[in-house]
Motif scaffolding. Structure first.
Motif, PDB file in Angstrom:
ATOM      1  N   ILE A 138      -8.482  -6.597  18.959  1.00  0.00           N
ATOM      2  CA  ILE A 138      -8.783  -6.263  17.566  1.00  0.00           C
ATOM      3  C   ILE A 138      -7.527  -6.076  16.725  1.00  0.00           C
ATOM      4  O   ILE A 138      -7.591  -5.607  15.592  1.00  0.00           O
ATOM      5  CB  ILE A 138      -9.668  -4.995  17.469  1.00  0.00           C
ATOM      6  N   PHE A 139      -6.357  -6.471  17.257  1.00  0.00           N
ATOM      7  CA  PHE A 139      -5.119  -6.302  16.469  1.00  0.00           C
ATOM      8  C   PHE A 139      -5.087  -7.278  15.291  1.00  0.00           C
ATOM      9  O   PHE A 139      -4.783  -6.903  14.166  1.00  0.00           O
ATOM     10  CB  PHE A 139      -3.878  -6.519  17.350  1.00  0.00           C
ATOM     11  N   ARG A 140      -5.348  -8.562  15.573  1.00  0.00           N
ATOM     12  CA  ARG A 140      -5.340  -9.545  14.488  1.00  0.00           C
ATOM     13  C   ARG A 140      -6.677 -10.270  14.487  1.00  0.00           C
ATOM     14  O   ARG A 140      -6.948 -11.088  15.359  1.00  0.00           O
ATOM     15  CB  ARG A 140      -4.183 -10.548  14.669  1.00  0.00           C
ATOM     16  N   VAL A 141      -7.528  -9.929  13.537  1.00  0.00           N
ATOM     17  CA  VAL A 141      -8.869 -10.493  13.462  1.00  0.00           C
ATOM     18  C   VAL A 141      -9.106 -11.056  12.063  1.00  0.00           C
ATOM     19  O   VAL A 141      -8.284 -10.867  11.173  1.00  0.00           O
ATOM     20  CB  VAL A 141      -9.934  -9.418  13.808  1.00  0.00           C
ATOM     21  N   GLU A 196       0.686   0.165   9.991  1.00  0.00           N
ATOM     22  CA  GLU A 196       0.507   0.514   8.579  1.00  0.00           C
ATOM     23  C   GLU A 196       1.747   0.080   7.800  1.00  0.00           C
ATOM     24  O   GLU A 196       2.845   0.071   8.355  1.00  0.00           O
ATOM     25  CB  GLU A 196       0.324   2.042   8.463  1.00  0.00           C
ATOM     26  N   GLY A 197       1.543  -0.295   6.538  1.00  0.00           N
ATOM     27  CA  GLY A 197       2.684  -0.617   5.672  1.00  0.00           C
ATOM     28  C   GLY A 197       2.669   0.324   4.478  1.00  0.00           C
ATOM     29  O   GLY A 197       1.606   0.606   3.916  1.00  0.00           O
ATOM     30  N   ILE A 198       3.832   0.850   4.094  1.00  0.00           N
ATOM     31  CA  ILE A 198       3.898   1.760   2.948  1.00  0.00           C
ATOM     32  C   ILE A 198       4.886   1.158   1.946  1.00  0.00           C
ATOM     33  O   ILE A 198       6.096   1.156   2.173  1.00  0.00           O
ATOM     34  CB  ILE A 198       4.353   3.165   3.389  1.00  0.00           C
TER      35      ILE A 198
HETATM   36  P1  ATP Z   1       0.801  -8.820   9.537  1.00  0.00           P
HETATM   37  O1  ATP Z   1       2.243  -8.999   9.130  1.00  0.00           O
HETATM   38  O2  ATP Z   1       0.608  -8.160  10.875  1.00  0.00           O
HETATM   39  O3  ATP Z   1      -0.056 -10.029   9.310  1.00  0.00           O
HETATM   40  P2  ATP Z   1       0.476  -7.753   6.938  1.00  0.00           P
HETATM   41  O4  ATP Z   1       1.857  -7.255   6.658  1.00  0.00           O
HETATM   42  O5  ATP Z   1       0.007  -9.032   6.352  1.00  0.00           O
HETATM   43  O6  ATP Z   1       0.207  -7.744   8.517  1.00  0.00           O
HETATM   44  P3  ATP Z   1      -0.739  -5.959   5.112  1.00  0.00           P
HETATM   45  O7  ATP Z   1      -1.055  -7.023   4.149  1.00  0.00           O
HETATM   46  O8  ATP Z   1       0.400  -5.030   4.845  1.00  0.00           O
HETATM   47  O9  ATP Z   1      -0.542  -6.614   6.560  1.00  0.00           O
HETATM   48  O10 ATP Z   1      -2.079  -5.153   5.415  1.00  0.00           O
HETATM   49  C1  ATP Z   1      -2.107  -3.748   5.598  1.00  0.00           C
HETATM   50  C2  ATP Z   1      -2.673  -3.385   6.954  1.00  0.00           C
HETATM   51  O11 ATP Z   1      -3.909  -4.043   7.199  1.00  0.00           O
HETATM   52  C3  ATP Z   1      -1.780  -3.781   8.122  1.00  0.00           C
HETATM   53  O12 ATP Z   1      -0.791  -2.810   8.360  1.00  0.00           O
HETATM   54  C4  ATP Z   1      -2.780  -3.846   9.250  1.00  0.00           C
HETATM   55  O13 ATP Z   1      -2.985  -2.567   9.831  1.00  0.00           O
HETATM   56  C5  ATP Z   1      -4.055  -4.302   8.580  1.00  0.00           C
HETATM   57  N1  ATP Z   1      -4.263  -5.740   8.829  1.00  0.00           N
HETATM   58  C6  ATP Z   1      -3.725  -6.775   8.146  1.00  0.00           C
HETATM   59  N2  ATP Z   1      -4.141  -7.954   8.634  1.00  0.00           N
HETATM   60  C7  ATP Z   1      -4.972  -7.675   9.674  1.00  0.00           C
HETATM   61  C8  ATP Z   1      -5.727  -8.473  10.588  1.00  0.00           C
HETATM   62  N3  ATP Z   1      -5.735  -9.795  10.515  1.00  0.00           N
HETATM   63  N4  ATP Z   1      -6.465  -7.843  11.522  1.00  0.00           N
HETATM   64  C9  ATP Z   1      -6.490  -6.496  11.597  1.00  0.00           C
HETATM   65  N5  ATP Z   1      -5.800  -5.697  10.759  1.00  0.00           N
HETATM   66  C10 ATP Z   1      -5.051  -6.259   9.803  1.00  0.00           C
END
Ligand code: ATP
Length: 536
Positions: free
Chosen positions: A184-187, A261-263
């Motif tokens: 469920i990390f990247r869905v 998480e991103g801040i």
């Molecule tokens: P990544 O670089 O891993 O693709 P991102 O920097 O695009 O992520 P953000 O746009 O900052 O992600 O989204 C905020 C949060 O949403 C992320 O920190 C993550 O926890 C969650 N998230 C983003 N994309 C996904 C995904 N495809 N599946 C699950 N959670 C996600």
């Protein structure tokens, strides 16, 4: 903590936390369904976030905006143009990959013959209304944030908030990820918990720093350990075009250190982008001219008597990544007492035979075979500690087709039952089930009715999920509750009925603690207060 993703995938499926989506039709890549325990865990995580960020703060409001939005939102937010990942095709096996996630080599067939990267937009397009007119479409939102920005004025006007204040939202988001992976990390469908915190320009840097600290502390409060959590300050060349600064909170997942998480400090980019008459607003960010917006998303500062467009600090966390982090952190395989060498020997032999048989099997695809053997060898190297992981090994792709798998399972199960336990050390407020009430004997009517009435009474207090379970002997029931992270078991026995040796134990029960496995006697009348205190 979990050593491999297989341990978590296997436990989640076996005990009903998380299932692969649409399984009866062969699945749908990048989707997962939360089962009976998963939904409780996920709800508890979201509630803990809402409580800390909305209820307990004095500077926050919550909203729940629609997933479908006017498509102009996504033009002016910049998503139509820039929400893209670089995609490459393998010329040999035709698989597609995200260029920044592979190192010049196809992960499927190892070919280095790849096309040049080209931009791929991650938004799902969907038709709106019954007429398939080329203009009547929108997108499934790829983030919840835009629903907050377009409601900025509504919330401001309806609550009379003064800067600084924030708007919080939890909800679904959709991204057509090129290669969904790592459970469920990247869905492609997931949930986000997002805050847009509006501050006066000039106060943004201080607030950004404060939010990074707040968010780290919150993740610690739900049970993540500091050594698995790492802030990462994005370098100037890594920043998104709208961001002045971004700090990612990375977590050590079983597959590696990755973003939880991103801040971001998004300046006045978002409110400015969605405003009309942008020239009159004194924006600091560079925005595209907006010819459609009907409002200026600014704030009238009663102190300076001036209109300003607030800067925005955005802590944006993934719910599913949060659930994965909680599971990973909480997971442990523990030896209850050391298993003697003569009990381990037959398991060791059966594991060796199994791995040889995997190696010889021609029907298992190369990738699955490699994964099975690697995990099998890791377990074999530390068999004493890793024995329970064999259950995970046997549920990996390809394992079920091996004839000797059954024999291995037959050797492992009794040893695991006697000497080991798998346990999820969740903080009590996150545990899917808080208390299990167990009858010592399931065919003794009075024990059963007492246990059931204790369950009903505790459940009626409302705040937690409590279950009754009589599907096995008491030792087995404790192990089952350990495995799903239930912090307390209550056992009703003959002493409870006043039929034991010690008459003073009448109307008391055994309370067993998940982590220490310690047991103590507590009066039924005290249970509610006792549990409430321990649950804090
Ligand atoms: P990544 O670089 O891993 O693709 P991102 O920097 O695009 O992520 P953000 O746009 O900052 O992600 O989204 C905020 C949060 O949403 C992320 O920190 C993550 O926890 C969650 N998230 C983003 N994309 C996904 C995904 N495809 N599946 C699950 N959670 C996600």
């Amino acid at each position: 903590a979990a050593q491999t993703m297989e341990q978590l995938v296997s436990l989640c499926k076996r005990r009903g936390f998380i299932f692969p989506g649409s399984a009866v039709y062969g699945g749908l890549q990048g989707t997962y369904d939360y089962g009976p325990l998963g939904v409780e865990l996920k709800n508890n995580l979201k509630l803990a976030w809402w409580r800390a960020n909305v209820w307990e703060r004095e500077d926050m409001e919550g909203i729940d905006a629609a997933i479908l939005m006017n498509k102009l939102t996504w033009r002016y937010s910049g998503h139509e143009e820039t929400f893209v990942d670089p995609m490459v095709d393998c010329k040999n096996c035709k698989m597609r990959w995200r260029a920044d996630q592979i190192s010049g080599k196809c992960p499927n067939c190892a070919s280095t013959e790849l096309t040049e990267p080209r931009p791929f937009n991650l938004m799902f397009k969907t038709q709106i209304g019954p007429v398939p007119d080329p203009e009547s479409f929108s997108y499934l939102r790829p983030e919840t944030a835009q629903g907050i920005f377009v409601n900025f004025k509504h919330v401001l006007d309806s609550t009379s908030r003064k800067l600084p204040f924030g708007i919080a939202q939890i909800g679904k988001a959709f991204r057509n990820e090129i290669t969904p992976r790592n459970f469920i990390f990247r869905v492609r469908e997931f949930e986000q918990m997002e805050i847009e915190f509006f501050v006066r320009p000039g106060e943004d840097e201080g607030w950004h720093k404060k939010w990074v600290e707040d968010r780290i502390n919150w993740w610690l409060s739900v049970g993540l350990s500091r050594e698995n959590l790492q802030p990462y300050h994005q370098k100037p060349e890594e920043l998104a075009h709208y961001a002045k600064a971004t700090v990612d909170l990375l977590y050590r997942f079983p597959h590696g250190l990755e973003e939880l998480e991103g801040i971001a400090n998004r300046t006045d980019y978002d409110l400015g982008s969605h405003s009309k008459d942008q020239g009159s607003l004194g924006l600091k960010a560079r925005v595209s001219p907006n010819s459609h917006s009907t409002d200026k998303l600014s704030y009238f500062d009663p102190e300076t008597k001036q209109h300003v467009v607030p800067f925005v600090i955005e802590p944006s966390a993934g719910v599913d990544r949060g659930v994965l982090a909680l599971l990973s952190e909480a997971y442990a395989e523990e030896q209850v007492k050391p298993a003697p060498a003569e009990r381990l020997k037959p398991v060791e032999e059966a594991l060796g035979t199994f791995l040889k048989s995997v190696g010889r099997n021609e029907k298992i695809p190369a990738q699955a075979k490699e994964a099975l053997i690697a995990e099998g060898e890791r377990i074999a190297q530390a068999l004493g500690e890793r024995l329970p992981s064999i259950a995970g090994l046997l549920s990996m792709p390809g394992a079920e087709s091996i004839e000797v798998a059954k024999k291995l399972r037959g050797q492992v199960d009794p040893v695991v039952d006697e000497f080991y336990r798998t346990v999820l050390h969740f903080k009590p407020h996150l545990a899917p089930i808080k208390v299990a009430v167990l009858p010592l004997k399931k065919n003794h009517p009075e024990i059963v009715s007492t246990a059931k009435s204790i369950r009903r009474k505790l459940q009626s207090t409302g705040a937690m999920r409590i279950v009754y379970d009589d599907t096995g002997a008491i030792g087995k029931l404790y192990r089952r509750q350990d495995e799903i992270g239930t912090p307390f078991c209550i056992t009703v026995d003959f002493d409870t009925l006043g039929e034991g040796k010690d008459a003073a134990l009448k109307d008391t029960v055994t309370v067993r603690h998940r982590d220490s496995m310690a047991q103590e006697r507590v009066a039924i009348s005290e249970l509610e207060t006792y549990l409430r205190e321990k649950m804090q």
